[in-house]
Design a protein around this motif. Structure first.
Motif, PDB file in Angstrom:
ATOM      1  N   LYS A  49      26.823  13.316  11.238  1.00 26.78           N
ATOM      2  CA  LYS A  49      25.442  13.078  10.963  1.00 26.78           C
ATOM      3  C   LYS A  49      25.503  11.504  10.602  1.00 26.78           C
ATOM      4  O   LYS A  49      24.349  11.043  10.770  1.00 26.78           O
ATOM      5  CB  LYS A  49      24.964  13.718   9.981  1.00 26.78           C
ATOM      6  CG  LYS A  49      25.040  15.211  10.124  1.00 26.78           C
ATOM      7  CD  LYS A  49      24.185  15.576  11.441  1.00 26.78           C
ATOM      8  CE  LYS A  49      24.351  16.946  11.799  1.00 26.78           C
ATOM      9  NZ  LYS A  49      23.597  17.452  12.993  1.00 26.78           N
ATOM     10  N   THR A  50      26.422  10.917  10.178  1.00 27.50           N
ATOM     11  CA  THR A  50      26.334   9.455   9.713  1.00 27.50           C
ATOM     12  C   THR A  50      27.462   8.643  10.202  1.00 27.50           C
ATOM     13  O   THR A  50      28.642   9.211  10.155  1.00 27.50           O
ATOM     14  CB  THR A  50      26.425   9.263   7.956  1.00 27.50           C
ATOM     15  OG1 THR A  50      25.091   9.987   7.688  1.00 27.50           O
ATOM     16  CG2 THR A  50      26.272   7.910   7.503  1.00 27.50           C
ATOM     17  N   GLU A  67      21.109   1.588   4.969  1.00 24.21           N
ATOM     18  CA  GLU A  67      21.115   2.876   5.870  1.00 24.21           C
ATOM     19  C   GLU A  67      19.682   2.918   6.584  1.00 24.21           C
ATOM     20  O   GLU A  67      18.859   2.328   6.357  1.00 24.21           O
ATOM     21  CB  GLU A  67      21.011   4.352   4.873  1.00 24.21           C
ATOM     22  CG  GLU A  67      22.445   4.115   4.215  1.00 24.21           C
ATOM     23  CD  GLU A  67      22.390   5.787   3.378  1.00 24.21           C
ATOM     24  OE1 GLU A  67      21.553   6.799   4.002  1.00 24.21           O
ATOM     25  OE2 GLU A  67      22.892   5.783   2.107  1.00 24.21           O
ATOM     26  N   ASP A  69      17.786   5.488   9.782  1.00 22.14           N
ATOM     27  CA  ASP A  69      17.719   6.923  10.429  1.00 22.14           C
ATOM     28  C   ASP A  69      17.055   6.606  11.817  1.00 22.14           C
ATOM     29  O   ASP A  69      16.161   5.996  12.155  1.00 22.14           O
ATOM     30  CB  ASP A  69      16.493   7.808   9.855  1.00 22.14           C
ATOM     31  CG  ASP A  69      16.834   9.192  10.634  1.00 22.14           C
ATOM     32  OD1 ASP A  69      17.596   9.369  11.490  1.00 22.14           O
ATOM     33  OD2 ASP A  69      15.811   9.971  10.177  1.00 22.14           O
ATOM     34  N   ASP A  71      16.170   8.284  14.654  1.00 28.25           N
ATOM     35  CA  ASP A  71      15.959   9.526  15.474  1.00 28.25           C
ATOM     36  C   ASP A  71      16.972  10.482  15.471  1.00 28.25           C
ATOM     37  O   ASP A  71      17.573  11.235  16.534  1.00 28.25           O
ATOM     38  CB  ASP A  71      15.676   9.353  17.066  1.00 28.25           C
ATOM     39  CG  ASP A  71      14.539   8.238  17.106  1.00 28.25           C
ATOM     40  OD1 ASP A  71      13.547   8.635  16.463  1.00 28.25           O
ATOM     41  OD2 ASP A  71      14.466   7.504  18.020  1.00 28.25           O
ATOM     42  N   GLY A  72      17.545  10.824  14.132  1.00 33.76           N
ATOM     43  CA  GLY A  72      18.751  11.788  14.120  1.00 33.76           C
ATOM     44  C   GLY A  72      20.065  11.402  13.816  1.00 33.76           C
ATOM     45  O   GLY A  72      20.872  12.148  13.318  1.00 33.76           O
ATOM     46  N   ARG A  98      21.880   8.672  11.913  1.00 30.78           N
ATOM     47  CA  ARG A  98      21.981   8.124  10.407  1.00 30.78           C
ATOM     48  C   ARG A  98      23.047   6.981  10.549  1.00 30.78           C
ATOM     49  O   ARG A  98      24.293   7.295  10.765  1.00 30.78           O
ATOM     50  CB  ARG A  98      22.228   8.860   9.268  1.00 30.78           C
ATOM     51  CG  ARG A  98      21.801   8.261   8.009  1.00 30.78           C
ATOM     52  CD  ARG A  98      21.194   8.977   6.895  1.00 30.78           C
ATOM     53  NE  ARG A  98      20.632   8.340   5.780  1.00 30.78           N
ATOM     54  CZ  ARG A  98      19.389   7.953   6.075  1.00 30.78           C
ATOM     55  NH1 ARG A  98      18.635   8.236   7.087  1.00 30.78           N
ATOM     56  NH2 ARG A  98      18.550   7.253   4.835  1.00 30.78           N
ATOM     57  N   LYS A 110      25.190   3.849   8.447  1.00 25.88           N
ATOM     58  CA  LYS A 110      25.111   3.419   7.213  1.00 25.88           C
ATOM     59  C   LYS A 110      26.366   2.277   7.048  1.00 25.88           C
ATOM     60  O   LYS A 110      27.232   2.599   7.991  1.00 25.88           O
ATOM     61  CB  LYS A 110      25.767   4.397   6.332  1.00 25.88           C
ATOM     62  CG  LYS A 110      25.900   4.533   4.848  1.00 25.88           C
ATOM     63  CD  LYS A 110      26.254   5.531   4.040  1.00 25.88           C
ATOM     64  CE  LYS A 110      26.383   5.422   2.420  1.00 25.88           C
ATOM     65  NZ  LYS A 110      26.647   6.501   1.691  1.00 25.88           N
ATOM     66  N   GLN A 136      13.706  -0.490   7.511  1.00 28.25           N
ATOM     67  CA  GLN A 136      13.129   0.719   6.746  1.00 28.25           C
ATOM     68  C   GLN A 136      13.228   0.662   5.313  1.00 28.25           C
ATOM     69  O   GLN A 136      12.653   1.448   4.921  1.00 28.25           O
ATOM     70  CB  GLN A 136      14.299   1.566   7.590  1.00 28.25           C
ATOM     71  CG  GLN A 136      14.082   1.923   9.067  1.00 28.25           C
ATOM     72  CD  GLN A 136      14.840   3.233   9.522  1.00 28.25           C
ATOM     73  OE1 GLN A 136      15.293   4.054   8.757  1.00 28.25           O
ATOM     74  NE2 GLN A 136      14.841   3.149  10.971  1.00 28.25           N
TER      75      GLN A 136
END
Length: 373
Positions: free
Chosen positions: A115-116, A243, A245, A247-248, A250, A252, A295
């Motif tokens: 996810k990241t 960090e 986001d 669109d899904g 992530r 970092k 962001q």
């Protein structure tokens, strides 16, 4: 010879530990017209023989097959081979167990859960899917880079600039002389703390500090230009974790420095003590960090910039020619494409790769007939 043998032994043992069914040893016969020799590690995988003084203890034509078979079966090998077991290899590459055999289904499932990711994770794949596979999946150590003065030099300069810009928000004509003295002291201390005593390291120190044409003098002139444009650096935006986001996906990472104006304009600065990226298609770190900052605090991003602070070169450069919005939009789209490609299991070498500094060049197969290995 010993260094080369240790490196190729490591590459082979890592490949053997992660192979699903077969591990094939091969080498290119030529390199741009020059005749190549097999890896110096291969003579070590052979039947022992009596050795005379200064002679290698293993000859070429022996147990290449039996050694590979033993490793695949996780059996212990004689100490002379330099590899005890697949488990020991896995420990060396910092995994709890040997890397699972490659299959598209298992590979996709593994990275679908990711996810990241860091921009450098994506940049490695953009430059070479095969180098990404070796670095981030097999986790091969990059022995050349990890032990080189170049990497140590990068750490030195990052430490120096982090220390200085957490104390000061900019360098102005009024503070120019004091800045030079303070930075010179910081550089001298950090170069000494590195504990490297080679002539080349001493030469680098002199290049940073010696006279009006030194790297430090050029660095301060560029910092004066930033201040004249109205940019300052808040201490909280030096070596700042950021960090975003997408669109899904992530993103970092850690931005070296963010410079800001009172009107909300900002740009991300990345220090380089070596080569600067020149290809906007593979330079994803600056645009993705720019999106992360936007962001986090809002404002208007300007084009991210590389600040080269090498012993013999100093200056600002950027591969992004079409503005910040296009820079960020392209990077976001490219990040999605790369994540999709990773999940599909595409990890081939780039046939047109021209990276002369790749730490994995000894094991890269990009010749005709080898691109699918």
């Amino acid at each position: 010879y010993r260094k080369s043998a240790e490196e190729t032994a490591y590459y082979f043992s890592s490949a053997a530990a992660s192979a699903g069914k077969t591990c094939t040893l091969s080498y290119a016969k030529t390199d741009t017209g020059k005749t190549n020799s097999p890896s110096p590690y291969l003579p070590r995988i052979s039947e022992p023989k009596d050795a005379e003084i200064r002679e290698l203890q293993h000859s070429v034509p022996g147990s290449q097959k039996t050694a590979g078979y033993a490793i695949a079966k996780c059996q212990n090998l004689p100490e002379a081979f330099g590899i005890q077991s697949a488990e020991r290899t896995a420990e060396r590459i910092r995994t709890a167990e040997p890397v699972p055999a490659f299959s598209e289904e298992r590979f996709s499932a593994l990275y679908r859960e990711t996810k990241t990711v860091s921009p450098t994770f994506l940049e490695t794949y953009a430059e070479s899917p095969f180098a990404w596979y070796l670095k981030h999946h097999l986790r091969l150590e990059q022995t050349d880079a990890a032990s080189s003065e170049a990497l140590r030099l990068g750490n030195v300069m990052h430490n120096v600039l982090e220390t200085y810009f957490t104390r000061h928000d900019r360098i102005t004509p009024e503070t120019k002389d004091a800045a030079y003295r303070e930075l010179a002291e910081l550089i001298s201390a950090e170069m000494e703390r590195a504990g490297i005593k080679t002539p080349s390291w001493k030469a680098k120190t002199l290049q940073y500090l010696d006279g009006t044409k030194s790297t430090l003098a050029g660095f301060i002139e560029q910092e004066l230009a930033f201040a004249e444009q109205g940019y300052t650096t808040d201490a909280s935006w030096v070596e700042r974790e950021v960090e975003a986001d997408l669109d899904g996906i992530r993103i970092k990472g850690r931005a070296d420095r963010v410079l800001r104006k009172e009107d909300g304009t900002f740009f991300v600065l990345d220090y380089k003590t070596g080569n600067v990226k020149e290809n906007a298609e593979t330079a994803l770190q600056l645009p993705l960090y720019s999106e992360a900052v936007r962001q986090m605090i809002g404002g208007t991003p300007a084009v991210g910039q590389y600040f080269q602070i090498a012993p013999n070169s100093v200056g600002i450069s950027t591969p992004f020619k079409n503005g910040a919005d296009e820079m960020i939009a392209y990077a976001k789209q490219r990040a999605k494409e790369i994540c999709d490609a990773i999940q599909s299991g595409y990890c081939k070498p780039n046939a047109d790769c021209k990276n002369r500094y790749c730490p994995f060049k000894r094991v890269c197969r990009k010749t005709e007939g080898g691109e699918d290995d």
